[in-house]
Design a protein around this motif. Structure first.
Motif, PDB file in Angstrom:
ATOM      1  N   TYR A  65       0.818  -1.211   0.000  1.00  0.00           N
ATOM      2  CA  TYR A  65       0.000   0.000   0.000  1.00  0.00           C
ATOM      3  C   TYR A  65       0.853   1.261   0.000  1.00  0.00           C
ATOM      4  CZ  TYR A  65       1.228   0.824   4.912  1.00  0.00           C
ATOM      5  OH  TYR A  65       1.913   1.092   6.071  1.00  0.00           O
ATOM      6  N   GLY A  66       0.173   2.372  -0.294  1.00  0.00           N
ATOM      7  CA  GLY A  66       0.705   3.707  -0.083  1.00  0.00           C
ATOM      8  C   GLY A  66      -0.340   4.527   0.644  1.00  0.00           C
ATOM      9  N   ARG A  67       0.107   5.477   1.454  1.00  0.00           N
ATOM     10  CA  ARG A  67      -0.801   6.302   2.265  1.00  0.00           C
ATOM     11  C   ARG A  67      -0.523   7.769   1.961  1.00  0.00           C
ATOM     12  NH1 ARG A  67      -1.031   5.987   8.939  1.00  0.00           N
ATOM     13  NH2 ARG A  67      -2.836   7.361   9.200  1.00  0.00           N
ATOM     14  N   PHE A  68      -1.572   8.521   1.616  1.00  0.00           N
ATOM     15  CA  PHE A  68      -1.361   9.868   1.085  1.00  0.00           C
ATOM     16  C   PHE A  68      -2.341  10.879   1.660  1.00  0.00           C
ATOM     17  CE2 PHE A  68      -0.325   6.663  -2.077  1.00  0.00           C
ATOM     18  CZ  PHE A  68       0.987   6.976  -2.381  1.00  0.00           C
ATOM     19  N   ASP A  69      -1.830  12.082   1.982  1.00  0.00           N
ATOM     20  CA  ASP A  69      -2.702  13.207   2.319  1.00  0.00           C
ATOM     21  C   ASP A  69      -2.579  14.306   1.268  1.00  0.00           C
ATOM     22  OD1 ASP A  69      -0.231  14.286   2.841  1.00  0.00           O
ATOM     23  OD2 ASP A  69      -0.568  14.586   4.993  1.00  0.00           O
ATOM     24  N   ASN A  70      -1.969  13.919   0.140  1.00  0.00           N
ATOM     25  CA  ASN A  70      -1.740  14.858  -0.957  1.00  0.00           C
ATOM     26  C   ASN A  70      -2.253  14.256  -2.257  1.00  0.00           C
ATOM     27  OD1 ASN A  70       0.234  15.591  -3.345  1.00  0.00           O
ATOM     28  ND2 ASN A  70       0.253  17.354  -1.951  1.00  0.00           N
ATOM     29  N   ARG A  71      -3.140  14.980  -2.935  1.00  0.00           N
ATOM     30  CA  ARG A  71      -3.775  14.478  -4.146  1.00  0.00           C
ATOM     31  C   ARG A  71      -2.763  14.116  -5.227  1.00  0.00           C
ATOM     32  NH1 ARG A  71      -4.367  17.465  -8.523  1.00  0.00           N
ATOM     33  NH2 ARG A  71      -5.912  16.949 -10.134  1.00  0.00           N
ATOM     34  N   ASP A  72      -1.811  15.002  -5.495  1.00  0.00           N
ATOM     35  CA  ASP A  72      -0.867  14.783  -6.594  1.00  0.00           C
ATOM     36  C   ASP A  72       0.025  13.572  -6.318  1.00  0.00           C
ATOM     37  OD1 ASP A  72      -1.925  16.936  -7.934  1.00  0.00           O
ATOM     38  OD2 ASP A  72      -0.381  18.351  -7.256  1.00  0.00           O
ATOM     39  N   ALA A  73       0.435  13.404  -5.061  1.00  0.00           N
ATOM     40  CA  ALA A  73       1.266  12.250  -4.708  1.00  0.00           C
ATOM     41  C   ALA A  73       0.487  10.950  -4.885  1.00  0.00           C
ATOM     42  CB  ALA A  73       1.776  12.388  -3.281  1.00  0.00           C
ATOM     43  N   ALA A  74      -0.784  10.967  -4.492  1.00  0.00           N
ATOM     44  CA  ALA A  74      -1.621   9.775  -4.654  1.00  0.00           C
ATOM     45  C   ALA A  74      -1.805   9.436  -6.125  1.00  0.00           C
ATOM     46  CB  ALA A  74      -2.972   9.988  -3.978  1.00  0.00           C
ATOM     47  N   LEU A  75      -2.061  10.447  -6.938  1.00  0.00           N
ATOM     48  CA  LEU A  75      -2.242  10.210  -8.375  1.00  0.00           C
ATOM     49  C   LEU A  75      -0.968   9.678  -9.015  1.00  0.00           C
ATOM     50  CD1 LEU A  75      -4.369  13.348  -9.349  1.00  0.00           C
ATOM     51  CD2 LEU A  75      -5.135  10.971  -9.297  1.00  0.00           C
ATOM     52  N   ALA A  76       0.191  10.214  -8.611  1.00  0.00           N
ATOM     53  CA  ALA A  76       1.465   9.735  -9.155  1.00  0.00           C
ATOM     54  C   ALA A  76       1.685   8.269  -8.798  1.00  0.00           C
ATOM     55  CB  ALA A  76       2.616  10.592  -8.614  1.00  0.00           C
ATOM     56  N   PHE A  77       1.325   7.875  -7.566  1.00  0.00           N
ATOM     57  CA  PHE A  77       1.464   6.487  -7.125  1.00  0.00           C
ATOM     58  C   PHE A  77       0.555   5.578  -7.938  1.00  0.00           C
ATOM     59  CE2 PHE A  77       0.406   2.938  -4.248  1.00  0.00           C
ATOM     60  CZ  PHE A  77       1.675   2.540  -3.826  1.00  0.00           C
ATOM     61  N   VAL A  78      -0.687   6.015  -8.164  1.00  0.00           N
ATOM     62  CA  VAL A  78      -1.642   5.226  -8.953  1.00  0.00           C
ATOM     63  C   VAL A  78      -1.129   5.036 -10.374  1.00  0.00           C
ATOM     64  CG1 VAL A  78      -3.910   5.347 -10.048  1.00  0.00           C
ATOM     65  CG2 VAL A  78      -3.707   5.742  -7.599  1.00  0.00           C
ATOM     66  N   ARG A  79      -0.616   6.105 -10.975  1.00  0.00           N
ATOM     67  CA  ARG A  79      -0.112   6.007 -12.356  1.00  0.00           C
ATOM     68  C   ARG A  79       1.109   5.099 -12.432  1.00  0.00           C
ATOM     69  NH1 ARG A  79      -1.585  11.813 -12.425  1.00  0.00           N
ATOM     70  NH2 ARG A  79      -3.418  12.018 -13.807  1.00  0.00           N
ATOM     71  N   GLU A  80       1.941   5.128 -11.389  1.00  0.00           N
ATOM     72  CA  GLU A  80       3.132   4.275 -11.362  1.00  0.00           C
ATOM     73  C   GLU A  80       2.752   2.805 -11.248  1.00  0.00           C
ATOM     74  OE1 GLU A  80       6.700   3.102  -8.262  1.00  0.00           O
ATOM     75  OE2 GLU A  80       5.668   5.008  -8.005  1.00  0.00           O
ATOM     76  N   LYS A  81       1.750   2.486 -10.400  1.00  0.00           N
ATOM     77  CA  LYS A  81       1.386   1.092 -10.146  1.00  0.00           C
ATOM     78  C   LYS A  81       0.465   0.527 -11.221  1.00  0.00           C
ATOM     79  CE  LYS A  81       3.680   0.790  -6.302  1.00  0.00           C
ATOM     80  NZ  LYS A  81       4.887  -0.062  -6.208  1.00  0.00           N
ATOM     81  N   GLY A  82      -0.414   1.374 -11.805  1.00  0.00           N
ATOM     82  CA  GLY A  82      -1.355   0.899 -12.807  1.00  0.00           C
ATOM     83  C   GLY A  82      -2.541   0.170 -12.199  1.00  0.00           C
ATOM     84  N   ALA A  83      -3.414  -0.314 -13.075  1.00  0.00           N
ATOM     85  CA  ALA A  83      -4.630  -1.013 -12.638  1.00  0.00           C
ATOM     86  C   ALA A  83      -4.516  -2.500 -12.962  1.00  0.00           C
ATOM     87  CB  ALA A  83      -5.838  -0.396 -13.332  1.00  0.00           C
ATOM     88  N   PRO A  84      -5.306  -3.353 -12.269  1.00  0.00           N
ATOM     89  CA  PRO A  84      -6.276  -3.013 -11.221  1.00  0.00           C
ATOM     90  C   PRO A  84      -5.594  -2.586  -9.929  1.00  0.00           C
ATOM     91  CG  PRO A  84      -6.142  -5.394 -11.468  1.00  0.00           C
ATOM     92  CD  PRO A  84      -5.293  -4.812 -12.557  1.00  0.00           C
ATOM     93  N   ILE A  85      -6.296  -1.738  -9.176  1.00  0.00           N
ATOM     94  CA  ILE A  85      -5.756  -1.193  -7.941  1.00  0.00           C
ATOM     95  C   ILE A  85      -6.939  -0.754  -7.074  1.00  0.00           C
ATOM     96  CG2 ILE A  85      -5.574   1.222  -8.706  1.00  0.00           C
ATOM     97  CD1 ILE A  85      -2.660   1.136  -7.445  1.00  0.00           C
ATOM     98  N   VAL A  86      -6.720  -0.636  -5.777  1.00  0.00           N
ATOM     99  CA  VAL A  86      -7.810  -0.330  -4.853  1.00  0.00           C
ATOM    100  C   VAL A  86      -7.550   1.022  -4.191  1.00  0.00           C
ATOM    101  CG1 VAL A  86      -9.116  -1.111  -2.834  1.00  0.00           C
ATOM    102  CG2 VAL A  86      -8.142  -2.791  -4.423  1.00  0.00           C
ATOM    103  N   VAL A  87      -8.568   1.886  -4.213  1.00  0.00           N
ATOM    104  CA  VAL A  87      -8.475   3.218  -3.615  1.00  0.00           C
ATOM    105  C   VAL A  87      -9.478   3.304  -2.476  1.00  0.00           C
ATOM    106  CG1 VAL A  87      -8.703   5.708  -4.008  1.00  0.00           C
ATOM    107  CG2 VAL A  87      -7.773   4.233  -5.816  1.00  0.00           C
ATOM    108  N   LYS A  88      -8.987   3.719  -1.289  1.00  0.00           N
ATOM    109  CA  LYS A  88      -9.844   3.767  -0.103  1.00  0.00           C
ATOM    110  C   LYS A  88      -9.733   5.123   0.589  1.00  0.00           C
ATOM    111  CE  LYS A  88      -9.335  -1.181   1.011  1.00  0.00           C
ATOM    112  NZ  LYS A  88      -8.904  -2.149   2.045  1.00  0.00           N
ATOM    113  N   ALA A  89     -10.892   5.709   0.926  1.00  0.00           N
ATOM    114  CA  ALA A  89     -10.898   6.832   1.855  1.00  0.00           C
ATOM    115  C   ALA A  89     -10.427   6.309   3.205  1.00  0.00           C
ATOM    116  CB  ALA A  89     -12.297   7.424   1.965  1.00  0.00           C
ATOM    117  N   ASP A  90      -9.572   7.074   3.876  1.00  0.00           N
ATOM    118  CA  ASP A  90      -8.952   6.577   5.106  1.00  0.00           C
ATOM    119  C   ASP A  90      -9.950   6.393   6.240  1.00  0.00           C
ATOM    120  OD1 ASP A  90      -6.453   6.128   6.835  1.00  0.00           O
ATOM    121  OD2 ASP A  90      -7.466   7.754   7.900  1.00  0.00           O
TER     122      ASP A  90
END
Length: 426
Positions: free
Chosen positions: A120-145
């Motif tokens: 997992y990755g844990r983010f309080d910053n939108r851009d950092a979260a988006l960069a992580f998602v783009r790096e890992k690709g799909a399928p992937i799981v996104v959760k509100a904390d």
């Protein structure tokens, strides 16, 4: 023993049903309760978010024990405040309830103590979260904390879905719950729900269930709070159950105790049974809904004594026994769920359904309007039945569903389908 049950949903109706069967119970109250709970308890109109009011009611009524059903009062520290006032209560402290109140807290705990879970990755910053998602690709799981009433999780099968889920969280779709985001690897396998009691030191295995989160047959459509469940989950073999206790439940109890937040209450582990063994998806710190409905139909032991043993630190002195039957519940929801729903539609025929053998209709979102019972939420009824097999329990549950006259509602028609297929294949 005078008991106050906190909550108003299907879970609480099932808990009231089991608590009412205890020979040590002298009187059961529920706050605020619902029309189904009113069959077993005296419902009182308390604001459960107002802890002083709840404490005052307990003191003036002579309540011996409080059972907290939903997660929000636990995360808000209701048990802490009750115990500080000298009132015994079942449920974790606010510190221990972070297991559900913050998905990031749980992931970090797992990382520190080698409890198997998704990367997992844990983010309080939108851009950092988006960069992580783009790096890992799909399928992937996104959760509100934080707490999002079961609706803050997106299993994104495409990159566009994942990006949209991150954007939604940081745009406020889940309020404060989405201020931080956890992004996890997608786990392949079969999901199961597993329950255990903890008294802060000891852990007592309860049993398993399998929930059906998607709104439509065939596990299609958006996630919901649950459209049905059955117990026991056939994927949870005795060997896997012991592996879950040894690798997930007991290490979690030990970890929280070691870090100064001993857990007293019920651990509800959402699991993925993968090719390499069970992994923790997430924890809830209360009984599940609709899983509680099937658990309470199978429970042979005295629920009240079990919960009191967890609170009192003596779980090692009790055991838990279950009926051999399978229990299966079908959630009847208001049309439009999990989106906007029409409230106030009349429900008839519950007496016909309840008269069927081995059947119980639990109220989740109903209210009394004069002599009419009407829908008052998204998930409205949990129609529950038992049988010797999953197929038999399924047939009994749907016979009860068909006895109910509610044009404003709908349900899935395939609850338990994986287990039924296994039974057919022998």
């Amino acid at each position: 023993m005078k008991v106050l049950l906190i909550g108003s949903g299907g879970r609480e109706h099932a808990l009231a049903y089991a608590l009412a069967a205890s020979p040590v119970l002298t009187r059961l109250y529920a706050a605020p309760g619902n029309p189904g709970i009113a069959e077993a308890a005296d419902c009182v109109a308390l604001d459960v978010a107002d802890h002083r009011t709840v404490i005052g009611f307990c003191q003036t009524t002579g309540i011996d024990f409080v059972v907290v059903g939903p997660e929000a009062p636990l995360v808000a520290g209701l048990v802490d405040d009750l115990e500080a006032a000298g009132i015994a209560a079942f449920g974790p402290s606010a510190a221990a309830a972070r297991l559900e109140g913050s998905k990031g807290f749980t992931k970090d705990l797992c990382a520190r103590h080698d409890i198997p879970t998704a990367a997992y990755g844990r983010f309080d910053n939108r851009d950092a979260a988006l960069a992580f998602v783009r790096e890992k690709g799909a399928p992937i799981v996104v959760k509100a904390d934080g707490l999002a009433a079961g609706k803050g999780v997106t299993v994104a099968m495409t990159l566009d879905e994942a990006i949209a889920a991150v954007e939604d969280c940081f745009a406020g779709a889940f309020g404060a719950a989405g201020a931080e985001v956890v992004v996890e690897e997608f786990l392949e396998g079969e999901e199961a729900s597993f329950f255990a009691l903890s008294d802060g030191v000891h852990a007592l295995a309860l049993t398993s269930a399998q929930d059906h989160k998607r709104v439509f047959d065939g596990d299609l459509g958006p996630n919901t709070g649950g459209m049905g469940a059955y117990s026991p989950a056939s994927v949870m073999t005795p060997a896997i159950t012991e592996q879950v206790m040894a690798e997930i439940i007991r290490p979690t109890v030990a970890a929280l105790a070691a870090e100064g937040s001993p857990f007293k209450g019920v651990l509800f582990a959402g699991l993925m049974i993968t090719a390499t063994g069970p992994k923790l998806i997430e924890y809830n710190v209360r009984f599940g809904d609709p899983e509680t409905q099937v658990l309470m139909m199978r429970l042979k032991s005295d629920l009240l004594l079990l919960l009191k043993a967890a609170r009192d630190g003596v779980l090692d002195r009790v055991d838990c026994r279950w009926r051999d039957e399978v229990a299966l519940t079908v959630v009847m929801a208001a049309k439009g769920y999990p989106g906007a729903v029409e409230k106030g539609t009349e429900i008839r025929g519950l007496d016909r359904a309840a008269a069927l053998p081995g059947t119980k209709v639990f109220h989740a979102g109903t209210k009394q309007d004069g002599d009419r019972l009407v829908a008052a939420g998204g998930c409205v009824l949990a129609v529950t039945a038992t049988g010797a097999t999953v197929a038999e329990a399924q047939a009994h549950a749907y016979a009860a569903v068909d006895a109910i006259d509610w044009p404003g509602g709908f349900c899935r028609r395939d609850i338990g389908w994986r287990a039924v297929e296994r039974e057919r294949q022998g």
